[in-house]
Design a protein around this motif. Structure first.
Motif, PDB file in Angstrom:
ATOM      1  N   GLU A 145      13.346 -19.022 -59.798  1.00 14.18           N
ATOM      2  CA  GLU A 145      12.947 -18.763 -58.409  1.00 14.18           C
ATOM      3  C   GLU A 145      13.217 -17.320 -58.023  1.00 14.18           C
ATOM      4  O   GLU A 145      12.375 -16.654 -57.404  1.00 14.18           O
ATOM      5  CB  GLU A 145      13.698 -19.698 -57.460  1.00 14.18           C
ATOM      6  CG  GLU A 145      13.299 -21.149 -57.556  1.00 14.18           C
ATOM      7  CD  GLU A 145      14.217 -22.061 -56.763  1.00 14.18           C
ATOM      8  OE1 GLU A 145      13.727 -23.095 -56.260  1.00 14.18           O
ATOM      9  OE2 GLU A 145      15.415 -21.750 -56.645  1.00 14.18           O
ATOM     10  N   MET A 146      14.385 -16.836 -58.397  1.00  9.49           N
ATOM     11  CA  MET A 146      14.752 -15.469 -58.049  1.00  9.49           C
ATOM     12  C   MET A 146      13.841 -14.460 -58.737  1.00  9.49           C
ATOM     13  O   MET A 146      13.368 -13.505 -58.120  1.00  9.49           O
ATOM     14  CB  MET A 146      16.206 -15.211 -58.441  1.00  9.49           C
ATOM     15  CG  MET A 146      16.708 -13.842 -58.019  1.00  9.49           C
ATOM     16  SD  MET A 146      18.475 -13.706 -58.235  1.00  9.49           S
ATOM     17  CE  MET A 146      18.717 -11.992 -57.786  1.00  9.49           C
ATOM     18  N   THR A 147      13.563 -14.689 -60.013  1.00  8.01           N
ATOM     19  CA  THR A 147      12.709 -13.775 -60.771  1.00  8.01           C
ATOM     20  C   THR A 147      11.310 -13.693 -60.171  1.00  8.01           C
ATOM     21  O   THR A 147      10.752 -12.602 -60.013  1.00  8.01           O
ATOM     22  CB  THR A 147      12.621 -14.213 -62.242  1.00  8.01           C
ATOM     23  OG1 THR A 147      13.943 -14.223 -62.811  1.00  8.01           O
ATOM     24  CG2 THR A 147      11.742 -13.269 -63.051  1.00  8.01           C
ATOM     25  N   GLU A 148      10.757 -14.834 -59.819  1.00  5.11           N
ATOM     26  CA  GLU A 148       9.402 -14.855 -59.261  1.00  5.11           C
ATOM     27  C   GLU A 148       9.346 -14.140 -57.909  1.00  5.11           C
ATOM     28  O   GLU A 148       8.377 -13.437 -57.608  1.00  5.11           O
ATOM     29  CB  GLU A 148       8.909 -16.300 -59.130  1.00  5.11           C
ATOM     30  CG  GLU A 148       8.566 -16.944 -60.448  1.00  5.11           C
ATOM     31  CD  GLU A 148       7.605 -16.104 -61.276  1.00  5.11           C
ATOM     32  OE1 GLU A 148       6.545 -15.709 -60.743  1.00  5.11           O
ATOM     33  OE2 GLU A 148       7.911 -15.818 -62.449  1.00  5.11           O
ATOM     34  N   LYS A 149      10.384 -14.305 -57.107  1.00  3.33           N
ATOM     35  CA  LYS A 149      10.392 -13.658 -55.798  1.00  3.33           C
ATOM     36  C   LYS A 149      10.531 -12.141 -55.944  1.00  3.33           C
ATOM     37  O   LYS A 149       9.882 -11.366 -55.241  1.00  3.33           O
ATOM     38  CB  LYS A 149      11.528 -14.217 -54.946  1.00  3.33           C
ATOM     39  CG  LYS A 149      11.266 -14.134 -53.462  1.00  3.33           C
ATOM     40  CD  LYS A 149      11.921 -15.265 -52.712  1.00  3.33           C
ATOM     41  CE  LYS A 149      11.391 -15.353 -51.296  1.00  3.33           C
ATOM     42  NZ  LYS A 149      11.996 -16.436 -50.524  1.00  3.33           N
ATOM     43  N   ILE A 150      11.385 -11.703 -56.871  1.00  2.00           N
ATOM     44  CA  ILE A 150      11.530 -10.264 -57.124  1.00  2.00           C
ATOM     45  C   ILE A 150      10.206  -9.680 -57.578  1.00  2.00           C
ATOM     46  O   ILE A 150       9.815  -8.580 -57.156  1.00  2.00           O
ATOM     47  CB  ILE A 150      12.625 -10.000 -58.168  1.00  2.00           C
ATOM     48  CG1 ILE A 150      14.002 -10.377 -57.619  1.00  2.00           C
ATOM     49  CG2 ILE A 150      12.635  -8.533 -58.588  1.00  2.00           C
ATOM     50  CD1 ILE A 150      15.110 -10.370 -58.653  1.00  2.00           C
TER      51      ILE A 150
END
Length: 286
Positions: A145-150
């Motif tokens: 989730e964090m990677t996709e948002k970044i």
């Protein structure tokens, strides 16, 4: 297990940011006067600008592969996962090196979760993406989730900037020599942006004041919800002008949150003194 956030010094964030937000960074290298320095660690940006004004041309190189390996391996040994926000692959080999090291480490630590993001950003464009990423750390997101948002922040980060002399960028191969001919004697200033990670001249404008007005016009054309964003402004040893640009942005868009910092030794070796850049999102990221 926690997520460790890492970027490199091309993000042009102040050292205090890394210390206060528990974000790591890999220093790019700067060669000057037959010595090699580590950006943000063993050389100050002011030293680079002073050298350039005296006619010297500093050279830069990507983050040291040995340092990168050691930093990644330490995280692997700890059992934590990691997200690394890399300087644009179109401007540096740092991303490609990180990907090769990742493959090596996964043979030794097959359970190591290491996400490497080619931000296609530079300077405080990369820095503001890192700022948003540091905020995401507080939301207990999964690594995916964090990677996709970044990636969304990076994809929608605009870079609008002007330089005093495009020859600096041309000598370092950042723009073509043909693009660098802008007629300095006529006080013609280039306006550039970043497109798919590359530096692209978009307009030539006569007069510095007109350039800044046009920068705000471009912000209005491309930006979304500028009043509620955190906007980055970086400068080539010209804080006074950066603060003037901040006031112009505040007056026009009502923006309250800014990150303002000097362009670091590595990026500044190519952009030169007098560079002014503004960074903002062209989309609202939910």
């Amino acid at each position: 297990m926690s997520i460790k956030l890492l970027t490199d010094s091309a993000s042009d964030l102040p050292l205090s940011f890394f210390q206060e937000n528990n974000v790591g960074f890999l220093p790019l290298r700067v060669s000057l006067d037959n010595q090699e320095f580590l950006d943000l660690q063993t050389i100050e940006p002011a030293s680079v600008y002073e050298a350039i004004r005296k006619g010297k041309m500093p050279k830069t190189s990507q983050a040291a592969p040995t340092t990168m390996y050691e930093v990644f391996e330490d995280i692997a040994k700890s059992g934590d996962s990691c997200v690394y926000l890399a300087f644009s692959s179109e401007l540096s080999g740092t991303y490609q090196t990180a990907m090769m090291i990742r493959e090596e480490l996964l043979e030794k630590y097959p359970d190591f979760q290491l996400e490497i993001i080619d931000t296609k950003c530079a300077s405080l464009g990369q820095g503001v993406v890192t700022y948003y990423a540091a905020q995401l750390l507080q939301q207990n997101l999964s690594l995916v989730e964090m990677t996709e948002k970044i990636k969304q922040y990076a994809l929608h980060m605009e870079h609008i900037f002007t330089v005093d002399d495009l020859d600096f960028l041309a000598q370092g191969g950042r723009v073509s020599k043909a693009s660098a001919f802008v007629g300095g004697l006529l006080n013609i200033k280039p306006l550039l942006h970043v497109e798919d990670g590359k530096l692209i001249p978009i307009e030539k404008i006569r007069g510095r004041k007109k350039v800044f007005k046009r920068m705000l016009d471009v912000m209005e054309e491309r930006g979304k919800n500028l009043s509620s964003q955190t906007i980055g402004i970086s400068h080539g040893d010209d804080l006074e002008t950066a603060l003037q640009l901040k006031e112009m942005i505040q007056e026009r868009f009502g923006t309250k949150h800014f990150i303002i910092n000097i362009i670091g030794a590595a990026i500044g070796s190519h952009s030169g003194p007098g560079t002014i850049a503004v960074f903002f999102l062209n989309e609202t990221i939910e």
